[in-house]
Design an enzyme around this catalytic site. Structure first.
Site, PDB file in Angstrom:
ATOM      1  N   ASN A  24       0.335  -9.551   2.027  1.00 49.17           N
ATOM      2  CA  ASN A  24       0.507  -9.183   0.626  1.00 49.17           C
ATOM      3  C   ASN A  24       1.962  -8.802   0.403  1.00 49.17           C
ATOM      4  OD1 ASN A  24      -2.352  -9.313   0.186  1.00 49.17           O
ATOM      5  ND2 ASN A  24      -2.527  -7.323   1.161  1.00 49.17           N
ATOM      6  N   GLN A  81       0.334  -5.261  -1.889  1.00 47.60           N
ATOM      7  CA  GLN A  81       0.945  -4.648  -0.706  1.00 47.60           C
ATOM      8  C   GLN A  81       0.855  -3.131  -0.822  1.00 47.60           C
ATOM      9  OE1 GLN A  81       5.045  -5.752  -0.020  1.00 47.60           O
ATOM     10  NE2 GLN A  81       5.095  -4.774   1.979  1.00 47.60           N
ATOM     11  N   HIS A  86       3.973  -7.055   7.054  1.00 50.96           N
ATOM     12  CA  HIS A  86       2.899  -7.149   8.036  1.00 50.96           C
ATOM     13  C   HIS A  86       1.944  -8.266   7.640  1.00 50.96           C
ATOM     14  CE1 HIS A  86       1.412  -4.428   4.883  1.00 50.96           C
ATOM     15  NE2 HIS A  86       0.178  -4.772   5.224  1.00 50.96           N
TER      16      HIS A  86
END
Length: 129
Positions: free
Chosen positions: A98, A105, A111
């Site tokens: 995201n 996110q 990540h």
């Protein structure tokens, strides 16, 4: 290093930065010089692992623009290795990242999520009408 317009500055107090420094424990799956992979504390599927680069990157846009070639290759190789080591290759899995508020996110450290262990369905609901 020139930052990408519109991205927030990297916050060294974000939870993933604190995990990388060993201030917060995690259930490690894999670690090498480029990445750390660990089980999500709130799994959405039977297998739900997060893979984070060891560098201070806010998002994929930041990572792809500023990480060295070795960091990029090492990170994505770690993602593949984690999926293989978890036995997800034969049944399949999803990799998700995201970016930003609209993308969902929650932690401002780049990540990827690896989801597996069951069929995950559609990524985005089909349009109605």
């Amino acid at each position: 290093m020139t930052r990408i317009t519109g991205l927030p500055p990297y916050d060294p107090q974000n939870i993933f930065a604190r995990i990388l420094r060993g201030e917060i424990p995690c259930k490690r799956v894999h670690e090498d010089e480029f990445a750390l992979a660990f089980h999500d504390i709130n799994p959405q599927t039977p297998v739900h692992v997060l893979v984070i680069p060891k560098g201070a990157y806010v998002s994929h846009a930041d990572f792809s623009a500023h990480a060295s070639d070795a960091e990029v290759a090492g990170f994505w190789r770690a993602v593949g290795r984690v999926a293989r080591d978890l036995g997800l290759e034969s049944a399949g899995y999803r990799i998700l990242s995201n970016m930003g508020e609209d993308g969902g996110q929650e932690v401002p450290h780049f990540h990827v999520h690896i989801f597996g262990g069951r069929r995950v369905g559609r990524m985005v609901p089909a349009p109605q009408g």
